[in-house]
Design a protein around this motif. Structure first.
Motif, mmCIF file in Angstrom:
data_model
loop_
_atom_site.group_PDB
_atom_site.id
_atom_site.type_symbol
_atom_site.label_atom_id
_atom_site.label_comp_id
_atom_site.label_asym_id
_atom_site.label_seq_id
_atom_site.Cartn_x
_atom_site.Cartn_y
_atom_site.Cartn_z
ATOM 1 N N ARG A 70 11.926 -54.822 -47.807
ATOM 2 C CA ARG A 70 10.710 -54.153 -47.336
ATOM 3 C C ARG A 70 9.819 -53.699 -48.490
ATOM 4 N N HIS A 71 10.365 -53.657 -49.700
ATOM 5 C CA HIS A 71 9.597 -53.222 -50.858
ATOM 6 C C HIS A 71 9.326 -54.369 -51.830
ATOM 7 N N ILE A 72 9.520 -55.594 -51.382
ATOM 8 C CA ILE A 72 9.439 -56.711 -52.321
ATOM 9 C C ILE A 72 8.032 -56.892 -52.880
ATOM 10 N N SER A 73 6.999 -56.607 -52.074
ATOM 11 C CA SER A 73 5.636 -56.744 -52.589
ATOM 12 C C SER A 73 5.388 -55.768 -53.729
ATOM 13 N N ILE A 74 5.928 -54.564 -53.611
ATOM 14 C CA ILE A 74 5.778 -53.578 -54.682
ATOM 15 C C ILE A 74 6.584 -54.008 -55.903
ATOM 16 N N VAL A 75 7.793 -54.533 -55.667
ATOM 17 C CA VAL A 75 8.646 -54.957 -56.777
ATOM 18 C C VAL A 75 7.972 -56.072 -57.574
ATOM 19 N N PHE A 76 7.392 -57.046 -56.895
ATOM 20 C CA PHE A 76 6.708 -58.135 -57.593
ATOM 21 C C PHE A 76 5.475 -57.631 -58.322
ATOM 22 N N ALA A 77 4.768 -56.689 -57.723
ATOM 23 C CA ALA A 77 3.563 -56.165 -58.367
ATOM 24 C C ALA A 77 3.882 -55.448 -59.674
ATOM 25 N N VAL A 78 4.996 -54.723 -59.696
ATOM 26 C CA VAL A 78 5.331 -53.938 -60.890
ATOM 27 C C VAL A 78 6.204 -54.705 -61.876
ATOM 28 N N THR A 79 6.608 -55.940 -61.544
ATOM 29 C CA THR A 79 7.416 -56.731 -62.478
ATOM 30 C C THR A 79 6.683 -57.966 -62.997
ATOM 31 N N LEU A 80 6.025 -58.722 -62.120
ATOM 32 C CA LEU A 80 5.431 -59.985 -62.551
ATOM 33 C C LEU A 80 4.271 -59.784 -63.522
ATOM 34 N N THR A 81 3.386 -58.848 -63.208
ATOM 35 C CA THR A 81 2.241 -58.639 -64.097
ATOM 36 C C THR A 81 2.671 -58.149 -65.476
ATOM 37 N N PRO A 82 3.550 -57.130 -65.593
ATOM 38 C CA PRO A 82 4.024 -56.764 -66.938
ATOM 39 C C PRO A 82 4.746 -57.903 -67.649
ATOM 40 N N LEU A 83 5.551 -58.684 -66.922
ATOM 41 C CA LEU A 83 6.224 -59.812 -67.554
ATOM 42 C C LEU A 83 5.215 -60.808 -68.111
ATOM 43 N N MET A 84 4.144 -61.043 -67.363
ATOM 44 C CA MET A 84 3.138 -62.024 -67.780
ATOM 45 C C MET A 84 2.398 -61.576 -69.036
ATOM 46 N N PHE A 85 2.056 -60.288 -69.120
ATOM 47 C CA PHE A 85 1.201 -59.834 -70.217
ATOM 48 C C PHE A 85 1.976 -59.225 -71.379
ATOM 49 N N THR A 86 3.290 -59.121 -71.276
ATOM 50 C CA THR A 86 4.081 -58.700 -72.432
ATOM 51 C C THR A 86 4.970 -59.834 -72.944
ATOM 52 N N GLY A 87 4.675 -61.056 -72.523
ATOM 53 C CA GLY A 87 5.461 -62.211 -72.940
ATOM 54 C C GLY A 87 4.848 -62.997 -74.071
ATOM 55 N N CYS A 88 3.814 -62.443 -74.725
ATOM 56 C CA CYS A 88 3.161 -63.091 -75.880
ATOM 57 C C CYS A 88 2.630 -64.474 -75.534
ATOM 58 N N THR A 89 2.216 -64.686 -74.284
ATOM 59 C CA THR A 89 1.717 -66.002 -73.896
ATOM 60 C C THR A 89 0.290 -66.241 -74.384
ATOM 61 N N GLN A 90 -0.478 -65.178 -74.628
ATOM 62 C CA GLN A 90 -1.873 -65.328 -75.029
ATOM 63 C C GLN A 90 -2.131 -64.837 -76.445
ATOM 64 N N PHE A 91 -1.087 -64.485 -77.149
ATOM 65 C CA PHE A 91 -1.235 -63.991 -78.518
ATOM 66 C C PHE A 91 0.106 -64.154 -79.222
ATOM 67 N N PRO A 92 0.111 -64.349 -80.539
ATOM 68 C CA PRO A 92 1.378 -64.463 -81.275
ATOM 69 C C PRO A 92 2.014 -63.083 -81.474
ATOM 70 N N TRP A 93 3.339 -63.047 -81.468
ATOM 71 C CA TRP A 93 4.053 -61.777 -81.600
ATOM 72 C C TRP A 93 3.765 -61.102 -82.934
ATOM 73 N N HIS A 94 3.711 -61.865 -84.009
ATOM 74 C CA HIS A 94 3.440 -61.282 -85.330
ATOM 75 C C HIS A 94 2.025 -60.730 -85.427
ATOM 76 N N GLY A 95 1.132 -61.193 -84.563
ATOM 77 C CA GLY A 95 -0.222 -60.662 -84.586
ATOM 78 C C GLY A 95 -0.336 -59.248 -84.060
ATOM 79 N N LEU A 96 0.753 -58.732 -83.488
ATOM 80 C CA LEU A 96 0.745 -57.386 -82.935
ATOM 81 C C LEU A 96 1.215 -56.346 -83.943
ATOM 82 N N ALA A 97 1.255 -56.704 -85.218
ATOM 83 C CA ALA A 97 1.783 -55.772 -86.228
ATOM 84 C C ALA A 97 0.986 -54.478 -86.273
ATOM 85 N N GLU A 98 -0.300 -54.542 -85.971
ATOM 86 C CA GLU A 98 -1.135 -53.335 -85.988
ATOM 87 C C GLU A 98 -0.991 -52.519 -84.715
#
Length: 289
Positions: free
Chosen positions: A198-226
């Motif tokens: 019954r809470h799966i929509s909330i679970v996907f909302a709070v997991t998929l988006t953070p996974l997508m934008f913290t997976g270094c898909t749009q920027f290199p990991w070493h570029g985050l040194a600052e």
């Protein structure tokens, strides 16, 4: 008395496999039956995917296509990104498709099967151990993820002007993608068996988006040194190691640095083992309920 002699004395006929080494003897009928049943179940899922191919392609290609088009093409022509950004972006989108498609195609069917359709009951009644039913779900999700990621490579060539993919590194990149897809499947198995339906929509909302934008898909990991706190946060995302593993194989030595390949492989192995154990344990609990 030898094994062959003992068999002859007991039955009156020689044992046809007694003279062969143990590792060369035919597998017991139970093992053959379990293996055959496992692949029949897997083949059924693959066959259904073939019948629903247009739906599957729409599901796995539309979103990454627009990521490539907007971030790689449009922003580049507007002057907001440099020419080398496309070479950084394409491996990230390919890795994103391998991981998230595997995750979604493992988690969502499990949630539907356990809560509404009850189709999982037919699989649990099959003559195979319960944990192999969970493994079949993992393998099927992984297959979908690897197909979705490989489809993005020629699409990237069509959309982007300055992207390349060295063919001599292709086998190694496929190996990283397989590990990434399997890691996504294990995370999906964990979500699909532990999240309340019954809470799966909330679970996907709070997991998929953070996974997508913290997976270094749009920027290199070493570029985050600052932005050190965000760089540390990205290290806890298994998707980061899929993305950086592919970049370590594809980017030229003079380009932006990436996490060493052996670190990526080790991190993905740990993620597969940890989330796989949690997911299979959760699957056993849901199956008993």
């Amino acid at each position: 008395m030898s094994t062959a002699t003992a068999t002859t004395a007991a039955t009156g006929a020689p044992d046809p496999v007694a003279g062969f080494p143990r590792e060369l003897r035919p597998a017991p009928a139970g093992v053959r039956s379990v293996t055959r049943t496992f692949f029949f179940i897997l083949w059924r899922d693959v066959f259904v995917t073939g019948r629903e191919l247009p739906t599957f392609l729409a599901q796995v290609l539309v979103e990454p296509f627009f990521i490539l088009f907007v971030f790689g093409k449009v922003l580049g022509e507007l002057g907001f990104t440099g020419g080398g950004f496309q070479q950084v972006l394409l491996p990230g989108v390919v890795a994103l498709n391998a991981f998230l498609v595997s995750l979604q195609n493992t988690a969502l069917p499990l949630i539907i099967d356990f809560s509404w359709s009850k189709e999982i009951e037919d699989r649990l009644l099959a003559p195979i151990p319960t944990f192999l039913v969970a493994v079949e779900k993992l393998v099927f999700g992984m297959l979908r993820g690897i197909v979705a990621s490989l489809l993005m490579i020629p699409m990237g060539f069509l959309v982007l002007d300055h992207a390349s993919w060295p063919m001599d590194r292709f086998p190694a990149t496929v190996g990283v993608l397989l590990m990434g897809a399997l890691a996504g499947s294990t995370v999906g198995l964990t979500i699909g068996t532990l999240a309340p339906p019954r809470h799966i929509s909330i679970v996907f909302a709070v997991t998929l988006t953070p996974l997508m934008f913290t997976g270094c898909t749009q920027f290199p990991w070493h570029g985050l040194a600052e932005v050190r706190w965000f760089q540390v946060l990205c290290t806890f995302n298994p998707l980061t190691y899929v993305t950086e593993g592919i970049r370590s194989l594809l980017l030229p030595p003079g380009g932006p640095g990436s996490i060493p390949l052996w670190v990526c492989v080790s991190a993905l192995t740990a993620a597969i083992l940890i989330f796989g154990a949690i997911g299979i344990k959760g699957f056993h609990r849901r199956a008993q309920d």
